[in-house]
Design a protein around this motif. Structure first.
Motif, PDB file in Angstrom:
ATOM      1  N   TRP A 163       0.829  -1.200   0.000  1.00  0.00           N
ATOM      2  CA  TRP A 163       0.000   0.000   0.000  1.00  0.00           C
ATOM      3  C   TRP A 163       0.864   1.250   0.000  1.00  0.00           C
ATOM      4  CZ3 TRP A 163      -5.428   1.234   1.137  1.00  0.00           C
ATOM      5  CH2 TRP A 163      -6.270   0.186   0.784  1.00  0.00           C
ATOM      6  N   GLU A 200     -11.551   0.664   5.244  1.00  0.00           N
ATOM      7  CA  GLU A 200     -11.361  -0.206   4.088  1.00  0.00           C
ATOM      8  C   GLU A 200     -12.213  -1.469   4.211  1.00  0.00           C
ATOM      9  OE1 GLU A 200     -10.095   0.996   1.453  1.00  0.00           O
ATOM     10  OE2 GLU A 200      -9.231   2.742   2.437  1.00  0.00           O
ATOM     11  N   PHE A 245      -8.199   5.763   2.330  1.00  0.00           N
ATOM     12  CA  PHE A 245      -7.041   6.180   1.531  1.00  0.00           C
ATOM     13  C   PHE A 245      -6.453   7.486   2.056  1.00  0.00           C
ATOM     14  CE2 PHE A 245      -9.398   4.244  -2.345  1.00  0.00           C
ATOM     15  CZ  PHE A 245      -8.941   2.970  -2.041  1.00  0.00           C
ATOM     16  N   ILE A 296       2.952   5.807  -2.739  1.00  0.00           N
ATOM     17  CA  ILE A 296       1.803   4.929  -2.907  1.00  0.00           C
ATOM     18  C   ILE A 296       2.268   3.700  -3.679  1.00  0.00           C
ATOM     19  CG2 ILE A 296      -0.445   4.664  -4.031  1.00  0.00           C
ATOM     20  CD1 ILE A 296      -0.945   7.612  -3.451  1.00  0.00           C
ATOM     21  N   MET A 328      -2.232  -0.283  -3.172  1.00  0.00           N
ATOM     22  CA  MET A 328      -3.167   0.822  -2.983  1.00  0.00           C
ATOM     23  C   MET A 328      -3.676   1.312  -4.342  1.00  0.00           C
ATOM     24  SD  MET A 328      -2.614   4.217  -0.710  1.00  0.00           S
ATOM     25  CE  MET A 328      -3.939   5.251  -0.201  1.00  0.00           C
TER      26      MET A 328
END
Length: 172
Positions: free
Chosen positions: A33, A86, A133, A145, A149
């Motif tokens: 991620w 999430e 996020f 990132i 992700m």
């Protein structure tokens, strides 16, 4: 009956939801991620690769993200919030796909209320995912990132597209 008799908007929404679920689940479950040169952080695990003084020797260690690990890092609250948002996003996405499946393939479900539920769950999933996020990205702005992700974000975008297509079909 079924997929052939539904509108183009619903077909696009259904396919987007299928792809979104696949992409989001892969991103959700994998480690990258947030990344740096020798470190990767996922929602559930981390991966650290070690360097010697003279060269990179390729030894990596994967470890689970535990409450003790989060407490030691001082990340307990915001990281758990990211995980929770999430998870909520994944649940909403799954519900949207399930209801959309029933809407497409069961004639008695071809009504306004199941489509409203799909729209609700699509936009609820997008909202929860985006909040997750943002929390992670803002707290770990010193990291890049990662591809995991990126897949999760792609799943989020497809979920949004499915929600928009469902709204268009509802309005026709």
């Amino acid at each position: 009956m079924g997929f052939n008799t539904t509108s183009v908007w619903i077909k696009v929404a259904f396919i987007c939801l299928l792809l979104a679920l696949v992409l989001f689940v892969i991103g959700f479950a994998t480690i990258s991620w947030m990344t740096s040169y020798n470190y990767a952080l996922g929602l559930w695990k981390t991966k650290s690769c070690y360097n010697t003084i003279r060269h990179y020797d390729g030894r990596c260690r994967t470890s689970s993200i535990t409450s003790a690990w989060l407490k030691l890092a001082g990340w307990e609250d915001w990281f758990r919030a990211t995980q929770a948002f999430e998870c909520i996003g994944l649940i909403c996405l799954g519900m949207a796909l399930l209801i959309m499946f029933l809407f497409v393939f069961v004639d008695s479900m071809k009504k306004r209320s199941p489509l409203l539920a799909v729209i609700f769950f699509c936009f609820g999933a997008v909202l929860a995912m985006v909040i997750g996020f943002l929390i992670l990205g803002l707290k770990l702005d010193h990291l890049d990132i990662g591809w995991s992700m990126g897949l999760a974000i792609a799943g989020c975008i497809l979920t949004f597209v499915a929600g928009v297509m469902s709204v268009i079909d509802l309005k026709k």
